[in-house]
Design a protein around this motif. Structure first.
Motif, PDB file in Angstrom:
ATOM      1  N   HIS A 111       0.761  -1.336  -0.019  1.00 44.79           N
ATOM      2  CA  HIS A 111       0.112   0.177   0.097  1.00 44.79           C
ATOM      3  C   HIS A 111       0.755   1.293   0.046  1.00 44.79           C
ATOM      4  O   HIS A 111       0.164   2.379  -0.410  1.00 44.79           O
ATOM      5  N   SER A 112       2.252   1.122   0.371  1.00 45.31           N
ATOM      6  CA  SER A 112       3.002   2.443   0.495  1.00 45.31           C
ATOM      7  C   SER A 112       4.492   2.098   0.407  1.00 45.31           C
ATOM      8  O   SER A 112       4.731   1.123   0.460  1.00 45.31           O
ATOM      9  N   ARG A 113       5.232   3.139   0.268  1.00 44.84           N
ATOM     10  CA  ARG A 113       6.542   3.168   0.182  1.00 44.84           C
ATOM     11  C   ARG A 113       7.081   2.459   1.609  1.00 44.84           C
ATOM     12  O   ARG A 113       7.948   1.835   1.528  1.00 44.84           O
ATOM     13  N   ALA A 114       6.585   3.029   2.482  1.00 47.32           N
ATOM     14  CA  ALA A 114       7.128   2.778   3.878  1.00 47.32           C
ATOM     15  C   ALA A 114       6.841   0.980   3.931  1.00 47.32           C
ATOM     16  O   ALA A 114       7.784   0.543   4.548  1.00 47.32           O
ATOM     17  N   GLU A 115       5.843   0.436   3.667  1.00 42.98           N
ATOM     18  CA  GLU A 115       5.277  -0.625   3.677  1.00 42.98           C
ATOM     19  C   GLU A 115       6.067  -1.771   2.651  1.00 42.98           C
ATOM     20  O   GLU A 115       6.406  -2.912   3.156  1.00 42.98           O
ATOM     21  N   THR A 116       6.661  -1.016   1.909  1.00 40.77           N
ATOM     22  CA  THR A 116       7.689  -1.795   0.999  1.00 40.77           C
ATOM     23  C   THR A 116       8.766  -2.495   1.661  1.00 40.77           C
ATOM     24  O   THR A 116       9.186  -3.503   1.864  1.00 40.77           O
ATOM     25  N   GLY A 117       9.306  -1.352   2.509  1.00 40.15           N
ATOM     26  CA  GLY A 117      10.515  -1.885   3.411  1.00 40.15           C
ATOM     27  C   GLY A 117      10.060  -2.861   4.447  1.00 40.15           C
ATOM     28  O   GLY A 117      10.952  -3.902   4.835  1.00 40.15           O
ATOM     29  N   LYS A 118       9.104  -2.517   5.271  1.00 40.82           N
ATOM     30  CA  LYS A 118       8.609  -3.500   6.253  1.00 40.82           C
ATOM     31  C   LYS A 118       8.215  -4.867   5.830  1.00 40.82           C
ATOM     32  O   LYS A 118       8.513  -5.825   6.307  1.00 40.82           O
ATOM     33  N   THR A 119       7.761  -4.877   4.487  1.00 43.74           N
ATOM     34  CA  THR A 119       7.192  -6.062   3.990  1.00 43.74           C
ATOM     35  C   THR A 119       8.469  -6.833   3.326  1.00 43.74           C
ATOM     36  O   THR A 119       8.597  -8.260   3.709  1.00 43.74           O
ATOM     37  N   ALA A 120       9.437  -6.055   2.640  1.00 42.65           N
ATOM     38  CA  ALA A 120      10.714  -6.840   2.328  1.00 42.65           C
ATOM     39  C   ALA A 120      11.441  -7.284   3.580  1.00 42.65           C
ATOM     40  O   ALA A 120      11.942  -8.694   3.435  1.00 42.65           O
ATOM     41  N   LYS A 121      11.362  -6.719   4.633  1.00 43.55           N
ATOM     42  CA  LYS A 121      12.232  -7.295   5.754  1.00 43.55           C
ATOM     43  C   LYS A 121      11.574  -8.444   6.389  1.00 43.55           C
ATOM     44  O   LYS A 121      12.280  -9.272   6.648  1.00 43.55           O
ATOM     45  N   LEU A 123       9.612 -10.537   4.743  1.00 44.89           N
ATOM     46  CA  LEU A 123       9.709 -11.586   3.961  1.00 44.89           C
ATOM     47  C   LEU A 123      11.300 -12.230   3.996  1.00 44.89           C
ATOM     48  O   LEU A 123      11.346 -13.392   3.840  1.00 44.89           O
ATOM     49  N   ARG A 124      11.883 -11.336   4.114  1.00 37.39           N
ATOM     50  CA  ARG A 124      13.444 -11.872   4.407  1.00 37.39           C
ATOM     51  C   ARG A 124      13.813 -12.393   5.515  1.00 37.39           C
ATOM     52  O   ARG A 124      14.405 -13.731   5.561  1.00 37.39           O
ATOM     53  N   ASP A 125      13.153 -12.270   6.568  1.00 39.45           N
ATOM     54  CA  ASP A 125      13.089 -12.636   7.925  1.00 39.45           C
ATOM     55  C   ASP A 125      12.692 -14.122   7.955  1.00 39.45           C
ATOM     56  O   ASP A 125      12.972 -15.184   8.352  1.00 39.45           O
ATOM     57  N   LEU A 126      11.319 -14.160   7.167  1.00 34.29           N
ATOM     58  CA  LEU A 126      10.928 -15.635   7.070  1.00 34.29           C
ATOM     59  C   LEU A 126      11.700 -16.477   6.200  1.00 34.29           C
ATOM     60  O   LEU A 126      11.749 -17.683   6.595  1.00 34.29           O
ATOM     61  N   ALA A 127      12.204 -16.116   5.076  1.00 28.93           N
ATOM     62  CA  ALA A 127      13.234 -16.648   4.135  1.00 28.93           C
ATOM     63  C   ALA A 127      14.137 -17.232   5.160  1.00 28.93           C
ATOM     64  O   ALA A 127      14.864 -18.374   4.994  1.00 28.93           O
ATOM     65  N   ASN A 156      14.950   4.500   2.426  1.00 34.80           N
ATOM     66  CA  ASN A 156      13.940   3.793   3.452  1.00 34.80           C
ATOM     67  C   ASN A 156      15.092   2.726   4.366  1.00 34.80           C
ATOM     68  O   ASN A 156      15.620   2.003   3.765  1.00 34.80           O
ATOM     69  N   ALA A 157      14.982   3.025   5.700  1.00 35.66           N
ATOM     70  CA  ALA A 157      15.692   2.070   6.477  1.00 35.66           C
ATOM     71  C   ALA A 157      15.558   0.686   6.636  1.00 35.66           C
ATOM     72  O   ALA A 157      16.504  -0.157   6.540  1.00 35.66           O
ATOM     73  N   ASP A 158      14.372   0.303   6.288  1.00 32.29           N
ATOM     74  CA  ASP A 158      14.133  -1.116   6.320  1.00 32.29           C
ATOM     75  C   ASP A 158      14.683  -1.629   4.926  1.00 32.29           C
ATOM     76  O   ASP A 158      15.069  -2.843   5.241  1.00 32.29           O
ATOM     77  N   LEU A 159      14.122  -1.095   4.100  1.00 36.69           N
ATOM     78  CA  LEU A 159      14.682  -1.813   2.771  1.00 36.69           C
ATOM     79  C   LEU A 159      16.275  -1.758   2.715  1.00 36.69           C
ATOM     80  O   LEU A 159      16.740  -2.625   2.099  1.00 36.69           O
ATOM     81  N   LYS A 160      16.855  -0.478   3.276  1.00 34.92           N
ATOM     82  CA  LYS A 160      18.243  -0.725   3.126  1.00 34.92           C
ATOM     83  C   LYS A 160      18.788  -1.652   3.964  1.00 34.92           C
ATOM     84  O   LYS A 160      19.856  -2.287   3.511  1.00 34.92           O
TER      85      LYS A 160
END
Length: 164
Positions: A111-121, A123-127, A156-160
């Motif tokens: 839904h948002s740029r901020a959510e991109t980083g949180k979701t990527a983080k 998904l990475r953690d689950l992987a 974005n700190a989460d994406l970084k």
């Protein structure tokens, strides 16, 4: 063109209105190009942009795609926001791993740029928890190198954190 729930919306609308006003006062045509992958009310936006729908509006549906697009909508009824985010990520992770196992690519929309980083983080953690990170990024592969090169331009700190 995205106007709803976005700080840039009013700025974009103001710019478009000023351009339209300039065209009306100077009679000098200016080409406006509006693109969106997810705009259901494209005809309304075209009207706002003063586009002649017969010659200036173009809508490309799925029949123009060289590869069929598959979309899935999954309802999550959890009311607690934190738990809902977790459930959405778990479902997304399961769908993503299934696609990767079948050798497919995918896009995950949030839904948002901020959510991109949180979701990527997430998904990475689950992987990492499931020892499946190599399903998404092969160690020493070209994708990993490209991601490292792009790290410098990420704000974005989460994406970084995910890319480092």
């Amino acid at each position: 063109i995205h106007l709803l729930h976005d700080d840039r919306g009013p700025v974009l609308e103001s710019i478009v209105a000023r351009v339209i006003r300039q065209v009306e006062t100077t009679a000098e045509p200016i080409r406006l190009v509006g693109l969106s992958a997810t705009l259901p009310n494209y005809a309304d936006v075209a009207t706002f942009l003063r586009v002649d729908p017969k010659k200036g509006m173009f809508f490309f549906d799925h029949s123009y795609r060289p590869v069929p697009l598959q979309m899935q909508y999954i309802g999550v009824t959890e009311r607690n926001a934190f738990r809902r985010f977790q459930l959405q990520n778990e479902v997304c992770y399961e769908k993503a791993t299934m696609q990767r196992r079948n050798g497919n690519q995918m896009l995950i929309f949030v839904h948002s740029r901020a959510e991109t980083g949180k979701t990527a983080k997430a998904l990475r953690d689950l992987a990492m928890e499931n020892d499946q990170l190599s399903l998404f990024v092969k160690e020493g592969g070209a994708t990993q190198e490209i991601l490292r090169e792009e790290l410098g331009s990420v704000k974005n700190a989460d994406l970084k954190e995910v890319l480092s």
